[in-house]
Enzyme design. Structure first.
Site, mmCIF file in Angstrom:
data_model
loop_
_atom_site.group_PDB
_atom_site.id
_atom_site.type_symbol
_atom_site.label_atom_id
_atom_site.label_comp_id
_atom_site.label_asym_id
_atom_site.label_seq_id
_atom_site.Cartn_x
_atom_site.Cartn_y
_atom_site.Cartn_z
ATOM 1 N N GLU A 1 -4.978 -10.613 -5.202
ATOM 2 C CA GLU A 1 -6.303 -10.430 -4.808
ATOM 3 C C GLU A 1 -7.291 -9.540 -5.573
ATOM 4 O O GLU A 1 -6.854 -8.313 -6.081
ATOM 5 C CB GLU A 1 -6.230 -9.746 -3.404
ATOM 6 C CG GLU A 1 -7.708 -9.741 -2.776
ATOM 7 C CD GLU A 1 -7.806 -9.563 -1.346
ATOM 8 O OE1 GLU A 1 -7.040 -9.990 -0.747
ATOM 9 O OE2 GLU A 1 -8.623 -8.698 -0.911
ATOM 10 N N LYS B 1 -14.401 2.160 9.071
ATOM 11 C CA LYS B 1 -12.983 1.973 9.536
ATOM 12 C C LYS B 1 -13.076 2.136 10.991
ATOM 13 O O LYS B 1 -13.557 2.994 11.629
ATOM 14 C CB LYS B 1 -12.122 2.888 8.975
ATOM 15 C CG LYS B 1 -12.122 2.987 7.267
ATOM 16 C CD LYS B 1 -11.199 2.069 6.731
ATOM 17 C CE LYS B 1 -10.936 1.979 5.420
ATOM 18 N NZ LYS B 1 -10.461 0.974 4.802
ATOM 19 N N ASP C 1 -1.744 -2.335 -1.672
ATOM 20 C CA ASP C 1 -2.880 -2.450 -1.625
ATOM 21 C C ASP C 1 -3.792 -1.683 -2.184
ATOM 22 O O ASP C 1 -3.427 -0.570 -2.545
ATOM 23 C CB ASP C 1 -3.185 -2.245 0.129
ATOM 24 C CG ASP C 1 -4.599 -2.715 0.470
ATOM 25 O OD1 ASP C 1 -5.219 -3.369 -0.179
ATOM 26 O OD2 ASP C 1 -5.044 -2.365 1.536
ATOM 27 N N HIS C 2 -5.053 -1.866 -2.835
ATOM 28 C CA HIS C 2 -6.176 -1.195 -3.455
ATOM 29 C C HIS C 2 -5.204 -0.589 -4.656
ATOM 30 O O HIS C 2 -5.418 0.760 -4.761
ATOM 31 C CB HIS C 2 -6.595 -0.267 -2.445
ATOM 32 C CG HIS C 2 -7.840 -1.039 -1.783
ATOM 33 N ND1 HIS C 2 -9.084 -1.104 -2.607
ATOM 34 C CD2 HIS C 2 -7.944 -1.534 -0.628
ATOM 35 C CE1 HIS C 2 -9.958 -1.782 -1.559
ATOM 36 N NE2 HIS C 2 -9.339 -1.991 -0.465
ATOM 37 N N HIS D 1 -12.314 -6.965 4.007
ATOM 38 C CA HIS D 1 -11.557 -5.665 4.181
ATOM 39 C C HIS D 1 -12.029 -4.844 5.278
ATOM 40 O O HIS D 1 -13.117 -5.158 5.733
ATOM 41 C CB HIS D 1 -11.734 -4.589 2.769
ATOM 42 C CG HIS D 1 -10.623 -5.196 1.623
ATOM 43 N ND1 HIS D 1 -10.410 -4.639 0.570
ATOM 44 C CD2 HIS D 1 -10.290 -6.442 1.314
ATOM 45 C CE1 HIS D 1 -9.639 -5.578 -0.213
ATOM 46 N NE2 HIS D 1 -9.403 -6.543 0.355
HETATM 47 ZN ZN ZN Z 1 -11.338 -2.576 0.444
#
Ligand code: ZN
Length: 511
Positions: free
Chosen positions: A297, A339, A188-189, A371
């Site tokens: 992605e 978050k 991820d990221h 996200h």
């Molecule tokens: Zn993100």
């Protein structure tokens, strides 16, 4: 790890003898799962066979391990015992054994999802490596495909974990729950070519390319005449091709909404996003040189300025032009997706802008990606509805918050220590995450009794402080040891709380 643990009067020996006495373990292996209940400390779903050997995950002394019963028992590394003529191995849930397991049981490996015609996918990051069974139980009887391993480099650095360990945790969870549907592992990221290569080599099946370092948001609001001066500096051949392509483009969405590009809009998106698309191309190519197939992605969400429809279309079309086969794009939506708490902003504004992004993704044939999607209860219905049930949503730290909540319920005194550590960690932790809690509104933990302690998790300001504190807390050796001890001991409680929490998400997402 388990060597010598099974001398004759040990808890292990007593436990094994009782299983033999009850007929759960015999020369022919483990009994039928239907005859095995949780009191036996064996997870009944996990009972599987390799030839004459039976395998299962068991938990004793608050530790889970792999139990192998049968004549061969040579396949896994562990302590080999002979109990009245019955061969039994006790094996750690290690990387070596996870690799073996993946060889024997295909379903314990992550897979590339674009080959599986998936509709809804949910990223379920598990920072602790303990949340998997709760995640699986939440999605088991739905049409949702889970990305059970999903960690960013930021998370791996803060938790001192690796892609191997995150995928192994998912493998053991999948085996424990006998989850036979496809699941995935997301690097991820990721921002660099090296990190893409590394994640794929370790077994990730999906890459989320974080392009934020190559987006230039200063052009989004730049005065028009300066903007055009900058635009003139761009490569003239590229400008000519882009103008030809985009200035004549008229795309119609939702039956009546036409989107085109004025020269000013085109100049803005090129200056803002061209470098980012070029970087996506580099990241994709480095992935392709490592692995033939993976989900890819494109993430442009981690900047301050919301993505315009034109920017979204430009990124999607240029990525196609550069031969990137991507499966999802994550735009930056209006409002704030902080978050671990609900959406901040006007819900109608979100609906209107999300609707067009969802339509663009549908028209071009990829999934829109949301996200920081955990706990966004007020917009879930819009997301489910406007995407017509085809989307990717990422949640990550919410299983960490559920772990903290579990500890507040089962060991309130220790929780108080964690809470104070989280408050102290805020100045450091907030360097990695953009959250803006109202400090005036934080709970005074000394004035709240044990029974009400978990109500802290209803307060969005406390949630934000706790959400980002995981790195600091887990880097405190003393806190970390006790934290895991308590959580392992109460792991069923933890899984139930995760299952319920994720189910609430899925219900509102209309799944
Ligand atoms: Zn993100």
């Amino acid at each position: 790890m388990f060597e010598g643990i099974c001398n004759n009067d040990s808890i292990f020996a007593t436990w094994l003898k009782s299983l033999i006495d009850q007929g759960i373990i015999s020369r022919t292996g483990l009994a039928d799962p239907k005859l095995v209940d949780y009191k036996s400390e064996i997870y009944p779903y996990s009972i599987n066979r390799i030839g004459e050997d039976t395998l299962a995950i068991a938990k004793i002394l608050d530790r889970r391990f792999l139990l192998v019963v049968g004549p061969n028992r040579i396949k896994f590394k562990g302590e080999n015992l002979n109990f009245g003529g019955i061969g039994i191995s006790i094996c750690a849930l290690s990387h070596f054994n996870a690799n073996k397991l993946r060889k024997y049981f295909r379903f314990t490996s992550p897979s590339v999802l674009s080959n599986n015609n998936v509709k809804v996918t949910i990223g379920l990051g598990d920072r602790l490596g303990l949340a998997g069974p709760g995640h699986i139980r939440a999605v088991r009887n739905s049409n949702v495909t889970p990305i059970l391993a999903q960690q960013s480099l930021r998370e791996l650095n803060l938790t001192k974990r690796t892609y191997h360990s995150t995928i192994d945790s998912a493998t053991w969870s999948v085996f424990q729950e006998n989850f036979r549907s496809p699941w995935a592992a997301d690097g991820d990221h990721l921002k660099t070519e090296n990190s893409v290569v590394e994640a794929l080599k370790c077994g990730c099946t999906m890459i989320t390319a974080d392009l934020s370092d190559f987006i230039h948001p200063e052009f989004c609001n730049m005065e028009k005449h300066i903007l055009f001066q900058e635009y003139e500096k761009c490569d003239s051949v590229y400008r000519a091709i882009a103008e030809e392509k985009y200035l004549n483009l008229k795309l119609i969405f939702n039956n009546n909404e036409t989107i085109g590009f004025s020269k000013e809009e085109l100049a803005r998106v090129i200056l803002t996003y061209k470098d980012a698309v070029d970087h996506a191309t580099r990241l994709f190519k480095s992935g392709k040189s490592t692995k033939r197939e993976f989900d890819f992605e494109i993430s442009i969400d981690e900047i301050e300025t919301p993505t315009s429809p034109q920017a979204h279309i430009y990124v999607a079309m240029e990525a196609k032009r550069n031969d990137i086969s991507y499966t999802s794009i994550a735009p930056r939506f209006v409002g704030e997706f902080q978050k671990g708490i609900d959406y901040i902003g006007d819900i109608d504004d979100f609906r209107n802008s999300f609707k067009i992004h969802a339509s663009i993704a549908r028209a071009f044939g990829y999934r829109i990606s949301v996200h920081s999607g955990s706990d966004k209860f007020s917009v879930f219905q819009s997301i489910g509805e406007l995407t017509e049930g085809v989307f990717h949503i990422k949640t990550s730290g919410t299983s960490w918050l559920q772990a903290m909540k579990t500890i507040s319920e089962v060991e309130p005194d220790f929780y108080r220590k964690l809470h104070k550590a989280a408050l102290e960690a805020f100045p450091t932790a907030s360097q990695y995450y953009k959250v803006t809690p109202d400090f005036e509104n934080l709970t005074e933990i000394d004035y709240i009794n044990n029974e009400n302690l978990s109500s802290i998790f209803d307060n969005p300001d406390d949630r934000r402080v706790l959400h980002i504190a995981y790195g600091e807390i887990l880097n405190n050796k003393e806190l970390k040891i006790k934290f895991f001890e308590i959580l392992e001991k109460n792991v069923e409680h933890y899984w139930i709380s995760i299952e319920n929490h994720i189910r609430r998400h899925l219900e509102l997402l209309c799944i």
